[in-house]
Motif scaffolding. Structure first.
Motif, PDB file in Angstrom:
ATOM      1  N   ILE A 117      46.327  50.257  41.566  1.00 54.73           N
ATOM      2  CA  ILE A 117      45.026  49.836  41.024  1.00 54.73           C
ATOM      3  C   ILE A 117      45.161  48.510  40.285  1.00 54.73           C
ATOM      4  O   ILE A 117      44.337  47.599  40.443  1.00 54.73           O
ATOM      5  CB  ILE A 117      44.461  50.929  40.099  1.00 54.73           C
ATOM      6  CG1 ILE A 117      44.217  52.228  40.890  1.00 54.73           C
ATOM      7  CG2 ILE A 117      43.168  50.463  39.442  1.00 54.73           C
ATOM      8  CD1 ILE A 117      43.909  53.429  40.022  1.00 54.73           C
ATOM      9  N   ALA A 118      46.213  48.389  39.480  1.00 51.89           N
ATOM     10  CA  ALA A 118      46.416  47.164  38.702  1.00 51.89           C
ATOM     11  C   ALA A 118      46.644  45.959  39.613  1.00 51.89           C
ATOM     12  O   ALA A 118      46.132  44.865  39.344  1.00 51.89           O
ATOM     13  CB  ALA A 118      47.604  47.340  37.755  1.00 51.89           C
ATOM     14  N   CYS A 119      47.387  46.156  40.688  1.00 52.61           N
ATOM     15  CA  CYS A 119      47.636  45.058  41.632  1.00 52.61           C
ATOM     16  C   CYS A 119      46.334  44.571  42.252  1.00 52.61           C
ATOM     17  O   CYS A 119      46.117  43.359  42.415  1.00 52.61           O
ATOM     18  CB  CYS A 119      48.586  45.525  42.743  1.00 52.61           C
ATOM     19  SG  CYS A 119      50.323  45.402  42.311  1.00 52.61           S
ATOM     20  N   THR A 120      45.477  45.497  42.614  1.00 46.06           N
ATOM     21  CA  THR A 120      44.216  45.123  43.246  1.00 46.06           C
ATOM     22  C   THR A 120      43.310  44.385  42.273  1.00 46.06           C
ATOM     23  O   THR A 120      42.607  43.437  42.653  1.00 46.06           O
ATOM     24  CB  THR A 120      43.496  46.370  43.781  1.00 46.06           C
ATOM     25  OG1 THR A 120      44.395  47.109  44.619  1.00 46.06           O
ATOM     26  CG2 THR A 120      42.269  45.991  44.600  1.00 46.06           C
ATOM     27  N   VAL A 121      43.320  44.810  41.021  1.00 42.66           N
ATOM     28  CA  VAL A 121      42.516  44.129  40.005  1.00 42.66           C
ATOM     29  C   VAL A 121      43.035  42.717  39.763  1.00 42.66           C
ATOM     30  O   VAL A 121      42.258  41.765  39.626  1.00 42.66           O
ATOM     31  CB  VAL A 121      42.526  44.932  38.683  1.00 42.66           C
ATOM     32  CG1 VAL A 121      41.866  44.132  37.565  1.00 42.66           C
ATOM     33  CG2 VAL A 121      41.801  46.263  38.874  1.00 42.66           C
ATOM     34  N   GLN A 122      44.347  42.551  39.750  1.00 41.74           N
ATOM     35  CA  GLN A 122      44.944  41.262  39.414  1.00 41.74           C
ATOM     36  C   GLN A 122      44.909  40.268  40.581  1.00 41.74           C
ATOM     37  O   GLN A 122      44.742  39.072  40.373  1.00 41.74           O
ATOM     38  CB  GLN A 122      46.387  41.468  38.955  1.00 41.74           C
ATOM     39  CG  GLN A 122      47.086  40.172  38.564  1.00 41.74           C
ATOM     40  CD  GLN A 122      48.443  40.433  37.933  1.00 41.74           C
ATOM     41  OE1 GLN A 122      48.685  41.492  37.372  1.00 41.74           O
ATOM     42  NE2 GLN A 122      49.345  39.462  38.032  1.00 41.74           N
ATOM     43  N   HIS A 123      45.064  40.751  41.822  1.00 42.77           N
ATOM     44  CA  HIS A 123      45.179  39.851  42.971  1.00 42.77           C
ATOM     45  C   HIS A 123      43.929  39.935  43.845  1.00 42.77           C
ATOM     46  O   HIS A 123      43.676  40.952  44.489  1.00 42.77           O
ATOM     47  CB  HIS A 123      46.413  40.211  43.799  1.00 42.77           C
ATOM     48  CG  HIS A 123      47.703  40.055  43.062  1.00 42.77           C
ATOM     49  ND1 HIS A 123      48.350  38.847  42.908  1.00 42.77           N
ATOM     50  CD2 HIS A 123      48.469  40.970  42.408  1.00 42.77           C
ATOM     51  CE1 HIS A 123      49.456  39.015  42.211  1.00 42.77           C
ATOM     52  NE2 HIS A 123      49.561  40.294  41.895  1.00 42.77           N
ATOM     53  N   LYS A 124      43.163  38.866  43.881  1.00 42.04           N
ATOM     54  CA  LYS A 124      41.934  38.843  44.676  1.00 42.04           C
ATOM     55  C   LYS A 124      42.197  39.021  46.164  1.00 42.04           C
ATOM     56  O   LYS A 124      41.375  39.569  46.892  1.00 42.04           O
ATOM     57  CB  LYS A 124      41.178  37.535  44.436  1.00 42.04           C
ATOM     58  CG  LYS A 124      40.582  37.415  43.039  1.00 42.04           C
ATOM     59  CD  LYS A 124      39.774  36.126  42.906  1.00 42.04           C
ATOM     60  CE  LYS A 124      39.143  36.029  41.512  1.00 42.04           C
ATOM     61  NZ  LYS A 124      38.338  34.793  41.367  1.00 42.04           N
TER      62      LYS A 124
END
Length: 352
Positions: free
Chosen positions: A65-72
């Protein structure tokens, strides 16, 4: 093992043994260790397994989830579905696995009847969202690669609608025991909770609910997955024959075939034991069975919080590269470029 034949069943639990006692409350899985159901090593072994699922499942799904939030660049229609899967897995690991870990350590469900209903509902809800998300992933791959609808483009808005449907379907499946169609009670070794598929209580109509779950939340998603992936493999084989000299197409075919096999095996390992055992109990009332064997399918289904992200996320090169960067382990642009090229090659194999 069978329930007591001459005693009225309690509302909150089920006594799964023919003991010489008239005080079933003294054996309540909410009050005393269930040492009559298994030895200490069994309880502690399952506690260790649930702790592993909790730590690994929680960590990897939060990271997803954090990766998806951080990387467009990760916010594609497919990755929206994978994030939906991660949220469902997080519910199962944080609520289901952690609760089971604490209870296995104490050898009974220490949180009480109300928490049992909450844990059973939340774990079932997360599991059903996970099941339907896997079916949606297969459906999305079929639409994008096989192109059965011609020029139709599967967009992020479509993915969000599909994700919403997984939660609607999951609520339809997990909500009934809260309102009287079946019930949530301790299962197996009485240290985790789930739908009551043990008893023949006409008040709760357990048999019909189990059959409903089997059809709506197992048979239909499984049929969807098998159909979509079989069509995907067929399309890829046609493309390989048409482009026999294309090394990239053949490589894409091998990679996708391997991924499909892993995905289907992961689904079957997670859910076939639970679904088949529940269906067997419903259709073989009065037959004895070892409650330790009844606990294994429940633990396998909770372990899907670990299996799913490993299969659908960590084997995704782009996701893996971003995760490695987040934890300070690098992850080069070459890998991301290779991932993009592979996705492009696979997408081109479908009919125009």
């Amino acid at each position: 093992m069978r329930s007591q034949p001459n005693m009225e069943l309690p509302e909150d639990f089920w006594i799964p043994i023919p003991l010489d006692t008239n005080n079933i409350t003294s054996l309540s899985p909410f009050l005393v260790p269930q040492d009559h159901l298994g030895n200490t090593a069994t309880f502690y072994g399952l506690a260790a397994f649930m702790l592993f699922v909790f730590i690994v499942g929680t960590g990897i799904n939060i990271l997803t989830i954090a990766c998806t939030v951080q990387h467009k660049k990760l916010r594609s229609h497919l990755n929206y579905i994978l994030v939906n899967l991660a949220v469902a897995n997080l519910l199962v690991s944080v609520v289901g696995s952690f609760t089971a870990f604490c209870s296995f350590c104490n050898r009974y469900f220490i949180f009480g009847p109300t928490a049992c209903k909450i844990e059973g509902f939340v774990a079932t809800l997360g599991g059903m969202v996970s099941l339907w998300s896997l079916a949606v992933v297969a459906f999305e791959r079929w639409l994008v690669i096989c192109k059965p609808m011609g020029s139709f483009i599967f967009k992020p808005d479509h993915a969000l609608v599909c994700c919403a449907f997984t939660w609607v379907f999951a609520l339809i499946a997990s909500g009934p025991p809260l309102v009287g169609w079946s019930r949530y009670i301790p299962e197996g070794l009485q240290c985790s909770c789930g739908p009551d598929w043990y008893t023949t209580n006409n008040k709760y109509n357990n048999e019909s609910y189990v059959i409903f779950l089997f059809g709506f939340c197992f048979a239909i998603p499984l049929a969807t997955i098998l159909f979509c992936y079989s069509q995907l493999l067929y399309t890829l084989k046609i493309a390989v024959k048409a482009q026999a000299d294309s090394v990239s197409t053949q490589k894409a075919e091998r990679e996708v075939t391997r991924m499909v096999v892993i995905m289907v095996i992961g689904f079957l390992v997670c859910w076939v034991p639970y679904a088949s055992f529940a269906l067997w109990v419903v259709n073989n009332r009065g037959q004895t069975f070892d409650l330790r064997l009844a606990t294994v399918p429940s633990c396998f289904s909770k372990a899907s919080a670990v299996y799913n992200p490993f299969i659908y996320v960590l084997l995704n090169k782009q996701f893996r590269s971003c995760m490695m960067k987040m934890v300070g382990m690098g992850g080069g642009d070459d890998e991301e470029s290779s991932s993009s090229q592979s996705v492009t090659e696979v997408s081109k194999v479908g009919p125009a």
